[in-house]
Design a protein around this motif. Sequence first.
Motif, PDB file in Angstrom:
ATOM      1  N   GLY A   1      26.847   1.964  36.358  1.00 34.14           N
ATOM      2  CA  GLY A   1      27.535   2.477  35.170  1.00 34.14           C
ATOM      3  C   GLY A   1      27.543   3.990  35.084  1.00 34.14           C
ATOM      4  O   GLY A   1      28.240   4.548  34.230  1.00 34.14           O
ATOM      5  N   LYS A   2      26.789   4.677  35.963  1.00 37.78           N
ATOM      6  CA  LYS A   2      26.824   6.147  35.958  1.00 37.78           C
ATOM      7  C   LYS A   2      28.224   6.655  36.293  1.00 37.78           C
ATOM      8  O   LYS A   2      28.601   7.753  35.919  1.00 37.78           O
ATOM      9  CB  LYS A   2      25.808   6.727  36.945  1.00 37.78           C
ATOM     10  N   THR A   3      28.996   5.851  37.037  1.00 37.98           N
ATOM     11  CA  THR A   3      30.351   6.245  37.417  1.00 37.98           C
ATOM     12  C   THR A   3      31.264   6.312  36.198  1.00 37.98           C
ATOM     13  O   THR A   3      31.991   7.277  36.007  1.00 37.98           O
ATOM     14  CB  THR A   3      30.934   5.232  38.434  1.00 37.98           C
TER      15      THR A   3
ATOM     16  N   LEU B   1      17.689   0.380  35.161  1.00 37.81           N
ATOM     17  CA  LEU B   1      17.650   1.850  35.097  1.00 37.81           C
ATOM     18  C   LEU B   1      17.187   2.344  36.458  1.00 37.81           C
ATOM     19  O   LEU B   1      16.022   2.147  36.843  1.00 37.81           O
ATOM     20  CB  LEU B   1      16.704   2.298  33.981  1.00 37.81           C
ATOM     21  N   THR B   2      18.105   2.988  37.212  1.00 40.29           N
ATOM     22  CA  THR B   2      17.796   3.310  38.613  1.00 40.29           C
ATOM     23  C   THR B   2      17.040   4.629  38.781  1.00 40.29           C
ATOM     24  O   THR B   2      16.581   4.930  39.874  1.00 40.29           O
ATOM     25  CB  THR B   2      19.091   3.367  39.460  1.00 40.29           C
ATOM     26  N   SER B   3      16.954   5.440  37.718  1.00 42.03           N
ATOM     27  CA  SER B   3      16.244   6.724  37.833  1.00 42.03           C
ATOM     28  C   SER B   3      14.833   6.591  37.276  1.00 42.03           C
ATOM     29  O   SER B   3      14.651   6.016  36.204  1.00 42.03           O
ATOM     30  CB  SER B   3      16.958   7.811  37.020  1.00 42.03           C
TER      31      SER B   3
ATOM     32  N   GLY C   1      15.084  11.747  50.228  1.00 42.98           N
ATOM     33  CA  GLY C   1      14.080  12.707  49.770  1.00 42.98           C
ATOM     34  C   GLY C   1      14.272  13.094  48.312  1.00 42.98           C
ATOM     35  O   GLY C   1      13.901  14.191  47.901  1.00 42.98           O
ATOM     36  N   ARG C   2      14.874  12.198  47.524  1.00 40.96           N
ATOM     37  CA  ARG C   2      15.216  12.524  46.137  1.00 40.96           C
ATOM     38  C   ARG C   2      14.188  11.959  45.155  1.00 40.96           C
ATOM     39  O   ARG C   2      13.519  12.704  44.451  1.00 40.96           O
ATOM     40  CB  ARG C   2      16.628  11.979  45.855  1.00 40.96           C
ATOM     41  N   THR C   3      14.075  10.674  45.117  1.00 39.96           N
ATOM     42  CA  THR C   3      13.084  10.025  44.240  1.00 39.96           C
ATOM     43  C   THR C   3      12.435   8.877  45.009  1.00 39.96           C
ATOM     44  O   THR C   3      12.940   8.430  46.028  1.00 39.96           O
ATOM     45  CB  THR C   3      13.734   9.419  42.968  1.00 39.96           C
TER      46      THR C   3
ATOM     47  N   GLY D   1      22.693   0.222  48.073  1.00 43.70           N
ATOM     48  CA  GLY D   1      24.055   0.281  48.622  1.00 43.70           C
ATOM     49  C   GLY D   1      24.964   1.150  47.773  1.00 43.70           C
ATOM     50  O   GLY D   1      24.584   1.626  46.705  1.00 43.70           O
ATOM     51  N   SER D   2      26.180   1.335  48.270  1.00 41.20           N
ATOM     52  CA  SER D   2      27.141   2.219  47.609  1.00 41.20           C
ATOM     53  C   SER D   2      28.546   1.788  47.993  1.00 41.20           C
ATOM     54  O   SER D   2      28.731   0.921  48.858  1.00 41.20           O
ATOM     55  CB  SER D   2      26.915   3.658  48.088  1.00 41.20           C
ATOM     56  N   THR D   3      29.526   2.431  47.392  1.00 45.74           N
ATOM     57  CA  THR D   3      30.934   2.137  47.703  1.00 45.74           C
ATOM     58  C   THR D   3      31.227   2.371  49.184  1.00 45.74           C
ATOM     59  O   THR D   3      31.987   1.630  49.795  1.00 45.74           O
ATOM     60  CB  THR D   3      31.837   3.042  46.825  1.00 45.74           C
TER      61      THR D   3
ATOM     62  N   LEU E   1      24.351  -5.253  45.315  1.00 47.90           N
ATOM     63  CA  LEU E   1      24.942  -3.944  45.640  1.00 47.90           C
ATOM     64  C   LEU E   1      25.112  -3.109  44.378  1.00 47.90           C
ATOM     65  O   LEU E   1      25.687  -3.569  43.395  1.00 47.90           O
ATOM     66  CB  LEU E   1      26.326  -4.160  46.271  1.00 47.90           C
ATOM     67  N   GLN E   2      24.643  -1.860  44.467  1.00 42.87           N
ATOM     68  CA  GLN E   2      24.761  -0.949  43.305  1.00 42.87           C
ATOM     69  C   GLN E   2      26.028  -0.102  43.408  1.00 42.87           C
ATOM     70  O   GLN E   2      25.993   1.108  43.232  1.00 42.87           O
ATOM     71  CB  GLN E   2      23.569   0.000  43.264  1.00 42.87           C
ATOM     72  N   VAL E   3      27.149  -0.713  43.693  1.00 46.83           N
ATOM     73  CA  VAL E   3      28.382   0.053  43.920  1.00 46.83           C
ATOM     74  C   VAL E   3      28.885   0.705  42.636  1.00 46.83           C
ATOM     75  O   VAL E   3      28.911   0.081  41.587  1.00 46.83           O
ATOM     76  CB  VAL E   3      29.472  -0.867  44.505  1.00 46.83           C
ATOM     77  N   GLY E   4      29.277   1.961  42.741  1.00 52.30           N
ATOM     78  CA  GLY E   4      29.739   2.668  41.551  1.00 52.30           C
ATOM     79  C   GLY E   4      31.195   3.086  41.622  1.00 52.30           C
ATOM     80  O   GLY E   4      32.054   2.580  40.893  1.00 52.30           O
ATOM     81  N   SER E   5      31.503   4.001  42.558  1.00 48.11           N
ATOM     82  CA  SER E   5      32.809   4.680  42.575  1.00 48.11           C
ATOM     83  C   SER E   5      33.999   3.768  42.853  1.00 48.11           C
ATOM     84  O   SER E   5      35.144   4.162  42.621  1.00 48.11           O
ATOM     85  CB  SER E   5      32.800   5.774  43.643  1.00 48.11           C
ATOM     86  N   TYR E   6      33.752   2.551  43.400  1.00 44.43           N
ATOM     87  CA  TYR E   6      34.880   1.702  43.805  1.00 44.43           C
ATOM     88  C   TYR E   6      35.857   1.436  42.675  1.00 44.43           C
ATOM     89  O   TYR E   6      37.038   1.221  42.921  1.00 44.43           O
ATOM     90  CB  TYR E   6      34.372   0.363  44.378  1.00 44.43           C
TER      91      TYR E   6
HETATM   92  C1  LIG Z   1      20.882   5.082  42.596  1.00 43.57           C
HETATM   93  C2  LIG Z   1      22.351   4.953  42.875  1.00 43.57           C
HETATM   94  N1  LIG Z   1      22.866   3.748  43.186  1.00 43.57           N
HETATM   95  C3  LIG Z   1      24.174   3.577  43.423  1.00 43.57           C
HETATM   96  C4  LIG Z   1      25.067   4.645  43.348  1.00 43.57           C
HETATM   97  C5  LIG Z   1      26.544   4.358  43.523  1.00 43.57           C
HETATM   98  O1  LIG Z   1      27.133   5.012  44.543  1.00 43.57           O
HETATM   99  P1  LIG Z   1      28.709   5.044  44.754  1.00 43.57           P
HETATM  100  O2  LIG Z   1      29.352   5.674  43.564  1.00 43.57           O
HETATM  101  O3  LIG Z   1      28.801   5.876  45.953  1.00 43.57           O
HETATM  102  O4  LIG Z   1      29.152   3.644  44.936  1.00 43.57           O
HETATM  103  C6  LIG Z   1      24.581   5.921  43.074  1.00 43.57           C
HETATM  104  C7  LIG Z   1      25.491   7.073  43.064  1.00 43.57           C
HETATM  105  O5  LIG Z   1      25.153   8.227  43.049  1.00 43.57           O
HETATM  106  C8  LIG Z   1      23.188   6.083  42.814  1.00 43.57           C
HETATM  107  O6  LIG Z   1      22.666   7.293  42.512  1.00 43.57           O
END
Ligand SMILES: Cc1ncc(COP(=O)(O)O)c(C=O)c1O
Length: 379
Positions: free
Chosen positions: A44-46, A85-87, A143-145, A218-220, A235-240
């Motif tokens: 949902g950060k996207t 909450l991924t952070s 190397g972020r979190t 995972g990601s987009t 899969l934690q896909v966001g930007s797709y």
């Molecule tokens: C922890 C985490 N998971 C998933 C994503 C989603 O990535 P994307 O938008 O490349 O699909 C991000 C994007 O920055 C992220 O920080």
Amino acid sequence: MAATVDINDLPTPALILDLDAFEQNIAKMAQYCKQVGSGFRPHGKTHKSAWIARQQLNAGAVGISVATVAEAEAMAQAGIESILLTSPVVGPEKLDRLINLSGKVPEFIAAVGSKLQAERLSDLAGRRGVTVNVLVDVDVGDGRTGELPGQPALQLAQNVDRLPSLRLRGIQAYSGLSSHVVGFEARKRTSLEAMGKAAETREMFKSSGLDCSILSGGSTGTYNIDSEAGLVTELQVGSYVFMDVDYRRIGGKENPQLYDDFLPALNCLTTVVSAAHKGRVTVDAGVKALSSDAGCPPELVGRAGLSYKWFGDEFGLIEAEGDADLPKLGDRLRLIVPHCDPTVNMYDLIYLVRGERVEGAIRICARRGDQASGVELLA
Ligand SMILES: Cc1ncc(COP(=O)(O)O)c(C=O)c1O
């Protein structure tokens, strides 16, 4: 009934979502995950939108990921029942809000990246009579979190498991370094190496008798790598959902020139506000309307031969190549956004558009700037 609004009546710059493209993106990811037997928990950060989260859940998502406590609160308020909450959160004010959410949301999961965070979380949760679901955040190369894979992550998991008010559910591993690697084969190598570390750590959890039913990551850019290799359970896909220029240039599995697995649904609508100079015109969308962090300019939709150049805070320049016709004063143009997440964070609304018709608008929630309790708001 609300009056029909034409796209030409919108004030610009405006963020618009092409519903036909958006619906195709939502359906394509859902069908893909179903076909390969993977769960997906879109990020949902996207979009920072409960309305979009709901479309993703209706399509089969197991829940929603969020990057901030404020996003989690907005999703919870909209009735979303499974939130990750991924952070990692360490400060007392946010830990307190996190525990509130744990007590309210049917399935709330927090990523934990350190022993200190785990201890603080368990301590506060215990005092409130709440048990918090936890994924150990594993750093697979960014190397972020998070904790390093292998023994350090296992040790953190064992600590979590011993704490009375935490419930270990598995691992979170995000490889941002893999997501935008240009070229599918190179991206595959990078992602398999990174996510392989998470998979090995998961085996260590299991051999030690720890719960590791979830591996979220995972990601987009890597959705069809991590899932096919069986490296993630969700899969934690966001930007797709939106896509952007930064993603389109990485190249896809089928089309090495252009990553077009998903369509560029999110556009910035802009107006030509000056045409006083030969060979170029000025539009009313600059770096306050389009995030420029990705290092690439926006691209014009359906206007071959025209290109955009950054031209300061409020403006951009449109130039014509060869014999392409320049737009005229007052014309409207659609721009594919360079980087979707930070661009969304610049707006209060996204207009939902089908063809030339505006079907409604959605609110973007939880933009930065939470008011701290005890601090008076003066204006
Ligand atoms: C922890 C985490 N998971 C998933 C994503 C989603 O990535 P994307 O938008 O490349 O699909 C991000 C994007 O920055 C992220 O920080």
